[in-house]
Design a protein around this motif. Structure first.
Motif, PDB file in Angstrom:
ATOM      1  N   VAL A  79       1.031  -1.114   0.034  1.00  0.00           N
ATOM      2  CA  VAL A  79       0.007  -0.055   0.001  1.00  0.00           C
ATOM      3  C   VAL A  79       0.949   1.275  -0.064  1.00  0.00           C
ATOM      4  CG1 VAL A  79      -1.707   1.242   1.313  1.00  0.00           C
ATOM      5  CG2 VAL A  79      -1.670  -1.337   1.390  1.00  0.00           C
TER       6      VAL A  79
ATOM      7  N   LYS B   3      10.089   8.613   0.879  1.00  0.00           N
ATOM      8  CA  LYS B   3      10.582   9.137  -0.305  1.00  0.00           C
ATOM      9  C   LYS B   3      11.484   8.392  -1.295  1.00  0.00           C
ATOM     10  CE  LYS B   3      12.201  12.756   2.151  1.00  0.00           C
ATOM     11  NZ  LYS B   3      11.573  12.661   3.326  1.00  0.00           N
ATOM     12  N   THR B   4      12.313   7.600  -0.311  1.00  0.00           N
ATOM     13  CA  THR B   4      13.043   6.704  -1.319  1.00  0.00           C
ATOM     14  C   THR B   4      12.558   5.820  -2.332  1.00  0.00           C
ATOM     15  OG1 THR B   4      14.514   6.792   0.638  1.00  0.00           O
ATOM     16  CG2 THR B   4      15.032   5.159  -0.977  1.00  0.00           C
TER      17      THR B   4
ATOM     18  N   ASP C  93      17.893   4.716   8.064  1.00  0.00           N
ATOM     19  CA  ASP C  93      16.629   4.278   8.261  1.00  0.00           C
ATOM     20  C   ASP C  93      16.647   2.865   9.163  1.00  0.00           C
ATOM     21  OD1 ASP C  93      13.829   3.802   7.813  1.00  0.00           O
ATOM     22  OD2 ASP C  93      14.226   2.197   6.125  1.00  0.00           O
TER      23      ASP C  93
ATOM     24  N   ARG D 154      14.629  10.341  12.656  1.00  0.00           N
ATOM     25  CA  ARG D 154      14.934   8.962  12.635  1.00  0.00           C
ATOM     26  C   ARG D 154      14.179   8.184  13.431  1.00  0.00           C
ATOM     27  NH1 ARG D 154      16.524   9.343   8.620  1.00  0.00           N
ATOM     28  NH2 ARG D 154      15.857  11.600   8.551  1.00  0.00           N
TER      29      ARG D 154
ATOM     30  N   ARG E 248       9.451   5.824  11.993  1.00  0.00           N
ATOM     31  CA  ARG E 248       9.570   5.371  10.559  1.00  0.00           C
ATOM     32  C   ARG E 248       8.775   4.240  10.095  1.00  0.00           C
ATOM     33  NH1 ARG E 248      13.491   8.569   8.575  1.00  0.00           N
ATOM     34  NH2 ARG E 248      13.823   7.278   6.714  1.00  0.00           N
TER      35      ARG E 248
HETATM   36  N1  LIG Z   1       4.547   1.737   0.802  1.00  0.00           N
HETATM   37  C1  LIG Z   1       5.268   1.423   1.966  1.00  0.00           C
HETATM   38  N2  LIG Z   1       4.674   0.266   2.659  1.00  0.00           N
HETATM   39  C2  LIG Z   1       5.626  -0.100   3.895  1.00  0.00           C
HETATM   40  N3  LIG Z   1       6.697   0.600   4.311  1.00  0.00           N
HETATM   41  C3  LIG Z   1       7.287   1.651   3.448  1.00  0.00           C
HETATM   42  C4  LIG Z   1       6.593   1.935   2.272  1.00  0.00           C
HETATM   43  N4  LIG Z   1       7.272   2.852   1.844  1.00  0.00           N
HETATM   44  C5  LIG Z   1       8.357   3.239   2.785  1.00  0.00           C
HETATM   45  N5  LIG Z   1       8.256   2.469   3.659  1.00  0.00           N
HETATM   46  C6  LIG Z   1       9.352   2.117   4.675  1.00  0.00           C
HETATM   47  O1  LIG Z   1       9.172   3.251   5.412  1.00  0.00           O
HETATM   48  C7  LIG Z   1      10.583   3.823   6.026  1.00  0.00           C
HETATM   49  C8  LIG Z   1      10.854   5.127   5.706  1.00  0.00           C
HETATM   50  O2  LIG Z   1      10.936   5.269   4.221  1.00  0.00           O
HETATM   51  P1  LIG Z   1      12.218   6.187   3.618  1.00  0.00           P
HETATM   52  O3  LIG Z   1      13.615   5.813   4.314  1.00  0.00           O
HETATM   53  O4  LIG Z   1      11.949   6.076   2.265  1.00  0.00           O
HETATM   54  O5  LIG Z   1      11.813   7.558   4.075  1.00  0.00           O
HETATM   55  P2  LIG Z   1      12.150   8.918   3.537  1.00  0.00           P
HETATM   56  O6  LIG Z   1      11.170   9.893   3.360  1.00  0.00           O
HETATM   57  O7  LIG Z   1      13.270   8.989   2.403  1.00  0.00           O
HETATM   58  O8  LIG Z   1      13.030   9.509   5.065  1.00  0.00           O
HETATM   59  P3  LIG Z   1      14.261  10.508   5.360  1.00  0.00           P
HETATM   60  O9  LIG Z   1      13.730  11.966   4.733  1.00  0.00           O
HETATM   61  O10 LIG Z   1      14.427  10.585   6.838  1.00  0.00           O
HETATM   62  O11 LIG Z   1      15.351  10.034   4.644  1.00  0.00           O
HETATM   63  C9  LIG Z   1      11.350   2.697   5.490  1.00  0.00           C
HETATM   64  O12 LIG Z   1      11.714   1.539   6.220  1.00  0.00           O
HETATM   65  C10 LIG Z   1      10.741   1.986   4.134  1.00  0.00           C
HETATM   66  O13 LIG Z   1      11.074   0.658   3.914  1.00  0.00           O
END
Ligand SMILES: Nc1ncnc2c1ncn2[C@@H]1O[C@H](COP(=O)(O)OP(=O)(O)OP(=O)(O)O)[C@@H](O)[C@H]1O
Length: 439
Positions: A63, A91-92, A365, A390, A393
């Motif tokens: 999702v 975002k990743t 992460d 951090r 998450r």
């Molecule tokens: N659609 C999803 N369903 C379940 N888990 C997810 C989903 N998208 C991301 N995640 C999980 O959410 C966590 C945070 O994602 P991510 O590291 O991409 O955040 P970010 O927005 O890049 O944060 P930051 O700005 O701190 O780098 C990770 O553990 C990732 O695996």
């Protein structure tokens, strides 16, 4: 919702005002399941190859988070985009899905470039990209301090090439093409390592279709990095033919705190001398799954005076006094790359108390992190934001998270300034209640 963002136009002179995704976010963990109208597969239908979506589903990305649901239609349409969303909002995955939608899996050239500020973030992004790619394309990490066998073999051969090419060079080039690995489709790089490889003409960026700059504000904070990156991107890659994505939780002028994400933000007022003991009491008191204790980097003056870094002091103190079940670990800038990598891999999947400088504050992460402790105030509100990000998450989790900052009486006004800037409110923890709890 278009907004001018000068840095983007500098990097991509041909783009008009980039799309700025400014998301007013509710708690994405609690909200997504109920709010999401579509699955990730439906949001990406027809744009992201099926094998990538299958891999995403295999690892549990079923999702979309709220941010992904809103951003993916824009990202997948190929528009330049500033992805400005809170820490931990996913975002990743959002930009990686765009990368996979843009590249041609049958072509042998560098098609996607993801620029990251630190080696640690690069390792993480590469890992997710490799999981999604499986064996369909190559993802190469060019990160400070690391040289893989594959990169080494390139570097050994490629510097012999001269331009224009002579017979011998053509011979070597043939070796490169046939016996060396093919160019990776996706490169994840820190700026310094990318510059080195470009100078050695290890590969060309002419065919880059999609450029992502993660933690863009961090990179733009360093004029050296900006000028190196600008040189690379304007000389070696055509801005007009690529999609450019900037990602960060803290893009200047648009600060907003993810106050919905963290349930509690505490302040503990104590003297500097009391700090270690107060920290220990907090750790004993809090029911934490895992935590990060942020400590300032050692100043040059203190280094010259031969003092041990504060990280070491806190780490040694906790090693000898903390009796809980979590592993106490250390991560700091001056550790060599192998030690840093070991620390980083050790924390994965285990209950930990990580003592770290701000090196762990961006992009790190470790979803099981439930508690953040600022052993002292970070330098800026933006640093506060990234340290806090951090925790909180784990999408869809109801685990209580908190950020606790230890400050002295005369630092209260600094914290107040951060609160005003980031629009959050801290509650003060009282010493008595702490000691009552500990009795
Ligand atoms: N659609 C999803 N369903 C379940 N888990 C997810 C989903 N998208 C991301 N995640 C999980 O959410 C966590 C945070 O994602 P991510 O590291 O991409 O955040 P970010 O927005 O890049 O944060 P930051 O700005 O701190 O780098 C990770 O553990 C990732 O695996």
């Amino acid at each position: 919702m278009a907004a001018a963002f000068p840095a983007s136009s500098a990097f991509n002179p041909n783009c008009s005002a980039p799309f700025m995704l400014r998301l007013r976010l509710r708690p994405h963990r609690a909200g997504v399941a109920a709010v999401a109208a579509a699955t990730l597969r439906e949001v990406c239908a027809g744009r992201v190859p099926d094998h990538v979506l299958l891999r995403a589903e295999d690892v549990g990305y079923l999702v979309p988070t709220e941010m992904q649901e809103q951003s993916l239609p824009v990202l997948l349409s190929g528009q330049d985009c500033v992805l400005h969303a809170q820490t931990g909002s996913g975002k990743t995955l959002a930009y990686l899905l765009s990368v996979f939608s843009a590249i041609d899996f049958d072509r042998s050239s560098v098609q996607a470039l993801i620029v990251v500020p630190t080696r640690e973030l690069g390792i993480q992004v590469t890992k997710v990209a490799r999981v999604l790619a499986a064996k369909s394309c190559t993802v190469m990490a060019l990160l400070d301090g690391g040289m893989l066998r594959r990169q080494k073999s390139w570097v050994k051969v490629v510097p012999f090439l001269r331009f224009p090419l002579h017979c011998y060079d053509v011979f070597l080039l043939t070796i490169v093409v046939h016996f060396q690995a093919e160019p990776p489709a996706i490169i994840v790089a820190t700026v310094a390592s990318l510059c080195q490889m470009i100078e050695r003409r290890a590969f060309s960026l002419q065919s880059v279709k999609i450029l992502v700059i993660d933690e863009v504000d961090f990179i733009f904070g360093s004029s050296k990095q900006v000028s190196s990156l600008r040189k690379i991107l304007t000389s070696y890659s055509a801005a007009s033919s690529r999609q450019t994505i900037f990602a960060s939780a803290s893009i200047p002028q648009h600060n907003r705190f993810m106050h919905d994400c963290i349930q509690h933000k505490w302040t503990k007022i104590c003297t500097k001398k009391e700090r270690l003991n107060v920290l220990l009491s907090l750790l004993e008191r809090d029911a934490l799954k895992s935590g990060i204790i942020f400590v300032a980097e050692q100043s040059e003056r203190s280094k010259k005076a031969g003092n041990p870094p504060l990280t070491t002091i806190v780490f040694e103190f906790l090693k000898s006094t903390y009796k809980g079940s979590l592993d106490v670990l250390l991560l700091e800038e001056d550790m060599n790359f192998n030690a840093r990598a070991t620390s980083f891999s050790e924390v994965k999947g285990r209950g930990f108390l990580l003592v770290s400088t701000d090196i762990a504050s961006r992009g790190f992460d470790l979803p099981q992190t439930s508690h953040i402790y600022n052993f002292e105030l970070p330098k800026t509100a933006t640093d506060y934001l990234h340290r806090s990000g951090r925790t909180g998450r784990e999408p869809f989790s109801k685990v209580e998270c908190s950020v606790t900052t230890l400050i002295t009486e005369d630092e209260q006004f600094v914290l107040q300034r951060f609160q005003n800037e980031l629009k959050f409110h801290c509650e003060e923890l009282h010493l008595e209640s702490m000691f009552t709890f500990n009795l």
